[in-house]
Design a protein around this motif. Sequence first.
Motif, PDB file in Angstrom:
ATOM      1  N   LYS A   1       0.826  -1.208   0.000  1.00 27.98           N
ATOM      2  CA  LYS A   1       0.000   0.000   0.000  1.00 27.98           C
ATOM      3  C   LYS A   1       0.862   1.260   0.000  1.00 27.98           C
ATOM      4  CE  LYS A   1      -4.389   1.588   1.844  1.00 27.98           C
ATOM      5  NZ  LYS A   1      -5.504   1.236   2.758  1.00 27.98           N
ATOM      6  N   THR A   2       1.959   1.235   0.737  1.00 29.32           N
ATOM      7  CA  THR A   2       2.834   2.407   0.799  1.00 29.32           C
ATOM      8  C   THR A   2       3.462   2.688  -0.560  1.00 29.32           C
ATOM      9  OG1 THR A   2       3.314   1.901   3.123  1.00 29.32           O
ATOM     10  CG2 THR A   2       4.788   3.436   1.999  1.00 29.32           C
ATOM     11  N   VAL A   3       3.898   1.648  -1.244  1.00 26.89           N
ATOM     12  CA  VAL A   3       4.475   1.826  -2.578  1.00 26.89           C
ATOM     13  C   VAL A   3       3.409   2.327  -3.555  1.00 26.89           C
ATOM     14  CG1 VAL A   3       5.536   0.626  -4.529  1.00 26.89           C
ATOM     15  CG2 VAL A   3       6.296   0.133  -2.212  1.00 26.89           C
ATOM     16  N   GLN A   4       2.187   1.817  -3.418  1.00 24.86           N
ATOM     17  CA  GLN A   4       1.100   2.284  -4.280  1.00 24.86           C
ATOM     18  C   GLN A   4       0.858   3.781  -4.142  1.00 24.86           C
ATOM     19  OE1 GLN A   4      -2.055  -0.666  -3.168  1.00 24.86           O
ATOM     20  NE2 GLN A   4      -2.443  -0.664  -5.360  1.00 24.86           N
ATOM     21  N   PHE A   5       1.101   4.304  -2.946  1.00 20.97           N
ATOM     22  CA  PHE A   5       0.896   5.727  -2.703  1.00 20.97           C
ATOM     23  C   PHE A   5       2.084   6.562  -3.155  1.00 20.97           C
ATOM     24  CE2 PHE A   5      -2.957   6.904  -0.256  1.00 20.97           C
ATOM     25  CZ  PHE A   5      -3.575   5.658  -0.274  1.00 20.97           C
ATOM     26  N   GLY A   6       3.054   5.929  -3.779  1.00 17.07           N
ATOM     27  CA  GLY A   6       4.151   6.673  -4.380  1.00 17.07           C
ATOM     28  C   GLY A   6       5.341   6.936  -3.485  1.00 17.07           C
ATOM     29  N   PHE A   7       5.396   6.311  -2.312  1.00 19.54           N
ATOM     30  CA  PHE A   7       6.530   6.522  -1.423  1.00 19.54           C
ATOM     31  C   PHE A   7       7.681   5.591  -1.801  1.00 19.54           C
ATOM     32  CE2 PHE A   7       2.988   8.146   1.046  1.00 19.54           C
ATOM     33  CZ  PHE A   7       3.525   9.268   1.656  1.00 19.54           C
ATOM     34  N   PRO A   8       8.912   5.997  -1.506  1.00 22.37           N
ATOM     35  CA  PRO A   8      10.053   5.125  -1.808  1.00 22.37           C
ATOM     36  C   PRO A   8      10.039   3.877  -0.944  1.00 22.37           C
ATOM     37  CG  PRO A   8      10.756   7.039  -0.544  1.00 22.37           C
ATOM     38  CD  PRO A   8       9.329   7.292  -0.929  1.00 22.37           C
ATOM     39  N   PHE A   9      10.832   2.891  -1.350  1.00 21.99           N
ATOM     40  CA  PHE A   9      10.760   1.599  -0.687  1.00 21.99           C
ATOM     41  C   PHE A   9      11.275   1.626   0.747  1.00 21.99           C
ATOM     42  CE2 PHE A   9       9.528  -1.902  -3.598  1.00 21.99           C
ATOM     43  CZ  PHE A   9       9.008  -2.749  -2.633  1.00 21.99           C
TER      44      PHE A   9
ATOM     45  N   PHE B   1      12.914  -5.957   3.188  1.00 19.33           N
ATOM     46  CA  PHE B   1      14.076  -5.914   2.310  1.00 19.33           C
ATOM     47  C   PHE B   1      14.010  -7.020   1.254  1.00 19.33           C
ATOM     48  CE2 PHE B   1      16.124  -3.290   5.620  1.00 19.33           C
ATOM     49  CZ  PHE B   1      16.679  -2.310   4.805  1.00 19.33           C
ATOM     50  N   LEU B   2      13.534  -8.195   1.657  1.00 15.59           N
ATOM     51  CA  LEU B   2      13.402  -9.285   0.701  1.00 15.59           C
ATOM     52  C   LEU B   2      12.382  -8.939  -0.379  1.00 15.59           C
ATOM     53  CD1 LEU B   2      13.954 -12.172  -0.277  1.00 15.59           C
ATOM     54  CD2 LEU B   2      12.197 -12.965   1.328  1.00 15.59           C
ATOM     55  N   TYR B   3      11.252  -8.373   0.021  1.00 16.80           N
ATOM     56  CA  TYR B   3      10.210  -7.982  -0.935  1.00 16.80           C
ATOM     57  C   TYR B   3      10.754  -6.940  -1.919  1.00 16.80           C
ATOM     58  CZ  TYR B   3       5.525  -6.778  -2.597  1.00 16.80           C
ATOM     59  OH  TYR B   3       4.409  -6.570  -3.378  1.00 16.80           O
ATOM     60  N   TRP B   4      11.461  -5.975  -1.397  1.00 21.13           N
ATOM     61  CA  TRP B   4      12.077  -4.934  -2.223  1.00 21.13           C
ATOM     62  C   TRP B   4      12.991  -5.558  -3.270  1.00 21.13           C
ATOM     63  CZ3 TRP B   4      15.812  -0.669   0.050  1.00 21.13           C
ATOM     64  CH2 TRP B   4      16.148   0.219  -0.964  1.00 21.13           C
ATOM     65  N   GLY B   5      13.857  -6.472  -2.830  1.00 24.42           N
ATOM     66  CA  GLY B   5      14.784  -7.110  -3.752  1.00 24.42           C
ATOM     67  C   GLY B   5      14.085  -7.916  -4.829  1.00 24.42           C
ATOM     68  N   MET B   6      13.043  -8.648  -4.435  1.00 25.02           N
ATOM     69  CA  MET B   6      12.338  -9.487  -5.401  1.00 25.02           C
ATOM     70  C   MET B   6      11.600  -8.647  -6.435  1.00 25.02           C
ATOM     71  SD  MET B   6      10.942 -12.604  -2.969  1.00 25.02           S
ATOM     72  CE  MET B   6      10.535 -13.687  -4.339  1.00 25.02           C
TER      73      MET B   6
ATOM     74  N   ASP C   1       7.086 -11.685  -9.963  1.00 20.55           N
ATOM     75  CA  ASP C   1       5.660 -11.404  -9.843  1.00 20.55           C
ATOM     76  C   ASP C   1       5.257 -11.117  -8.402  1.00 20.55           C
ATOM     77  OD1 ASP C   1       5.359 -11.797 -12.522  1.00 20.55           O
ATOM     78  OD2 ASP C   1       4.571 -13.834 -12.367  1.00 20.55           O
ATOM     79  N   VAL C   2       4.310 -10.190  -8.228  1.00 17.22           N
ATOM     80  CA  VAL C   2       3.846  -9.796  -6.901  1.00 17.22           C
ATOM     81  C   VAL C   2       3.311 -10.989  -6.096  1.00 17.22           C
ATOM     82  CG1 VAL C   2       2.089  -8.471  -5.665  1.00 17.22           C
ATOM     83  CG2 VAL C   2       3.429  -7.381  -7.470  1.00 17.22           C
ATOM     84  N   PRO C   3       2.441 -11.855  -6.667  1.00 20.72           N
ATOM     85  CA  PRO C   3       1.962 -12.996  -5.872  1.00 20.72           C
ATOM     86  C   PRO C   3       3.089 -13.908  -5.398  1.00 20.72           C
ATOM     87  CG  PRO C   3       0.569 -12.675  -7.801  1.00 20.72           C
ATOM     88  CD  PRO C   3       1.755 -11.786  -7.986  1.00 20.72           C
ATOM     89  N   ILE C   4       4.085 -14.149  -6.257  1.00 20.19           N
ATOM     90  CA  ILE C   4       5.202 -15.014  -5.869  1.00 20.19           C
ATOM     91  C   ILE C   4       6.028 -14.341  -4.770  1.00 20.19           C
ATOM     92  CG2 ILE C   4       7.353 -16.079  -6.658  1.00 20.19           C
ATOM     93  CD1 ILE C   4       6.037 -16.429  -9.391  1.00 20.19           C
ATOM     94  N   ALA C   5       6.299 -13.049  -4.935  1.00 19.02           N
ATOM     95  CA  ALA C   5       7.040 -12.303  -3.916  1.00 19.02           C
ATOM     96  C   ALA C   5       6.284 -12.306  -2.592  1.00 19.02           C
ATOM     97  CB  ALA C   5       7.291 -10.873  -4.382  1.00 19.02           C
ATOM     98  N   THR C   6       4.970 -12.175  -2.662  1.00 16.12           N
ATOM     99  CA  THR C   6       4.145 -12.168  -1.457  1.00 16.12           C
ATOM    100  C   THR C   6       4.271 -13.485  -0.702  1.00 16.12           C
ATOM    101  OG1 THR C   6       2.545 -10.616  -2.420  1.00 16.12           O
ATOM    102  CG2 THR C   6       1.776 -12.004  -0.608  1.00 16.12           C
ATOM    103  N   ILE C   7       4.157 -14.594  -1.412  1.00 10.30           N
ATOM    104  CA  ILE C   7       4.257 -15.914  -0.785  1.00 10.30           C
ATOM    105  C   ILE C   7       5.641 -16.117  -0.164  1.00 10.30           C
ATOM    106  CG2 ILE C   7       4.259 -18.406  -1.220  1.00 10.30           C
ATOM    107  CD1 ILE C   7       2.156 -17.854  -3.423  1.00 10.30           C
ATOM    108  N   ALA C   8       6.679 -15.733  -0.907  1.00  8.59           N
ATOM    109  CA  ALA C   8       8.050 -15.911  -0.429  1.00  8.59           C
ATOM    110  C   ALA C   8       8.300 -15.102   0.842  1.00  8.59           C
ATOM    111  CB  ALA C   8       9.046 -15.513  -1.515  1.00  8.59           C
ATOM    112  N   VAL C   9       7.861 -13.849   0.856  1.00  3.22           N
ATOM    113  CA  VAL C   9       8.077 -12.992   2.015  1.00  3.22           C
ATOM    114  C   VAL C   9       7.271 -13.495   3.212  1.00  3.22           C
ATOM    115  CG1 VAL C   9       7.749 -10.666   2.937  1.00  3.22           C
ATOM    116  CG2 VAL C   9       8.664 -10.981   0.636  1.00  3.22           C
TER     117      VAL C   9
END
Length: 211
Positions: free
Chosen positions: A116-124, A167-172, A178-186
Amino acid sequence: MLYEDPNIVHTVQQVLEVVGTFAFAISGIRMAANKHFDWFGGFVCGFAVAIGGGTIRDVMLGTVPFWMTSTMYILLTILAEALVIVFGKQVNKFAGTWLAFDTFGLALFTIAGLQKTVQFGFPFWVAIIMGAITGAAGGVIRDILLNQEPVILQKDIYAMASVAGGFLYWGMIELGIDVPIATIAVFIVICLIRFFAVKYHISLPILKGDK
């Protein structure tokens, strides 16, 4: 960057908030039951932990808190309390029930906060902080209501699991995964960090005082 498809992110985020609300509500209500709260007290505790972190996040992002747009989150808390009331004795037989639901809620809301934070345009780097707030702040509110030291201030690995997941989500995402894959991994990584930290008593160094 896979944020070009907002529909995927929005769908994933809604699933995270629904499942996270249910998991956190159960953890809060279970702890309230251990303190012998009444049914209303249990609901307040469960609802506070379920919406607390997300409310702080949304206020800081300048948007309407997520739970105010639908009655679903109140109904999920009521359902969670009903399950604890009806199946409380069976649930109590399983060791680590509170830890499991609390960890699931932590992981799910951390990811929702990141997205949600990234969607609002904020940096990672802001998203990582907001993910930790979303995941951990509800637990702080719960522990205050239960008159006990917040888990986040203890030596147990808690918010740091959220930060590591961020940090892991950011890197992926930077690698184009893909977002769903990153979500599951994190989700898996945050849960593993928390479970292993508790099982093997892994903690950050303790500050030394005068005594």
